[in-house]
Design a protein around this motif. Structure first.
Motif, PDB file in Angstrom:
ATOM      1  N   UNK A 194     -19.858  12.978  59.981  1.00 48.58           N
ATOM      2  CA  UNK A 194     -18.694  12.223  59.723  1.00 48.58           C
ATOM      3  C   UNK A 194     -18.553  10.861  60.527  1.00 48.58           C
ATOM      4  N   UNK A 195     -19.503  10.654  61.458  1.00 44.97           N
ATOM      5  CA  UNK A 195     -19.556   9.362  62.228  1.00 44.97           C
ATOM      6  C   UNK A 195     -20.422   8.542  61.615  1.00 44.97           C
ATOM      7  N   UNK A 196     -20.198   7.089  62.235  1.00 45.17           N
ATOM      8  CA  UNK A 196     -20.845   6.256  61.350  1.00 45.17           C
ATOM      9  C   UNK A 196     -22.313   6.054  62.086  1.00 45.17           C
ATOM     10  N   UNK A 197     -22.276   6.190  63.365  1.00 40.82           N
ATOM     11  CA  UNK A 197     -23.590   6.489  64.102  1.00 40.82           C
ATOM     12  C   UNK A 197     -24.399   7.297  63.626  1.00 40.82           C
ATOM     13  N   UNK A 198     -23.758   8.632  63.483  1.00 46.03           N
ATOM     14  CA  UNK A 198     -24.749   9.879  62.996  1.00 46.03           C
ATOM     15  C   UNK A 198     -25.315   9.359  61.488  1.00 46.03           C
TER      16      UNK A 198
END
Length: 356
Positions: A194-198
């Motif tokens: 759900x995170x942009x970096x991941x």
């Protein structure tokens, strides 16, 4: 045998005597893409790391590195950039100090575990195959030479051996299919973060695995394309309003689209405001390919093939107009057909080179 590019990547990664999980993942992914044996590559990598650490221990102590020393790697495209750069010159990715993401590493490790299981099962199957063939050979030879001559069973023995080999090879193919299906299923069901970096890290892995420029999209590549689409669509939602992150992701998608065969270029939906940019780039790429093809075609026609075809056509015209001896016409027709086929093959090859 390691490729020069892989050797260089290993040297960069081990320059400070530290091999992070992320670097190991990238190196293993590059080695897999290069067709290297992953078990053998990992042994080589560990050996090189041991040598570097041993040499560092013998020398003066060095400060710990945070992997942002003389060189660093772009997580979006893998390009090497200087330590003081804030943006990748290849794809535009902006660097930050966010801790390495885990999703891509987790998926890669799971896929690697499957590959190791497959290699182990295939090795066991090969060992069983050799034992069965050896037992069959001993049984065939146990009757002695005279028995085989009078029984006239040589053909039957060969057929029995061929049947066994076919059965064993079928078993090996079934093992390959089993693990391919498992790998495809794992790619499809892997949970998207759900995170942009991941999401960016996982998108980089998926898009680089989706196509290898051979002109063929196989079942595994189709699974990676579906995963790339899934990740990108989620990133579009998560990064709404974050133009920097969205541009980074879209650059990866554009890079993949440019390389894909025509029927797969619309594998994902791109926001309308970015679609025009992609269309302009694709048109420019098509125009560039057309120019390159025209140059290749001109080189072919101006070379020995084109000259030979011209001479053959000229002889045919002369023979037709002035009724020269018939054998000249026959030779000219043969040359025209043979060289014509060679020229056509060269033209198709030039076209395929530009497509893929």
């Amino acid at each position: 045998m390691l490729t020069p590019e892989l050797e260089q990547l290993i040297n960069y990664a081990l320059e400070d005597g530290v091999l992070t999980d992320k670097e190991r993942t990238v190196l293993m992914r590059k080695a897999q893409a290069a067709g290297a044996d992953l078990d053998e590559f990992e042994m080589i990598l560990d050996a090189k790391l041991h040598e570097v650490q041993k040499a560092a221990a013998a020398a003066a102590p060095k400060p710990n590195s945070n992997k942002h020393g003389e060189v660093r790697k772009c997580p979006a495209c893998g390009a090497m950039v200087s330590a003081f750069s804030t943006r990748c010159s290849e794809c535009g990715f902006e660097f930050n100090n966010v801790e390495a993401n885990k999703s891509a590493n987790t998926l890669f490790e799971k896929l690697q575990a499957l590959e190791m299981e497959k290699a182990h099962e295939l090795a066991q199957h090969e060992e069983s195959k050799n034992k069965q063939l050896l037992a069959l050979s001993e049984r065939h030879n146990s009757g002695g030479t005279l028995t085989k001559i009078f029984a006239n069973n040589g053909a039957a023995q060969n057929e029995e051996r061929d049947d066994l080999i076919r059965t064993l090879e079928k078993g090996a193919r079934q093992i390959e299919r089993k693990y391919m299906d498992a790998k495809i299923n794992m790619i499809k069901v892997f949970s998207v973060p759900n995170t942009k970096g991941d999401l960016l890290e996982l998108l980089s892995m998926a898009s680089s695995s989706a196509y290898d420029n051979d002109g063929v999209i196989g079942p595994e590549e189709e699974a990676w394309l579906q995963k790339t689409d899934q990740i990108y669509q989620k990133l579009v939602i998560c990064a709404a309003g974050d133009t920097v992150t969205l541009n980074q992701a879209t650059n990866m998608i554009v890079s993949l689209i440019k390389r894909l065969p025509k029927q797969y270029k619309n594998f994902t939906r791109i926001p309308k405001e970015l679609r025009d940019k992609i269309n302009v780039e694709l048109k420019a790429q098509k125009a560039e390919r057309n120019e390159e093809f025209k140059k290749s075609l001109l080189n072919i026609l101006m070379g020995w093939r084109g000259i030979t075809l011209g001479v053959a056509l000229l002889l045919i015209i002369i023979d037709y107009c002035y009724l020269v001896k018939g054998y000249i016409l026959i030779i000219a027709l043969i040359v025209l057909i043979v060289v014509g086929k060679m020229t056509w093959s060269a033209i198709k090859e030039a076209k395929n080179d530009l497509l893929y």
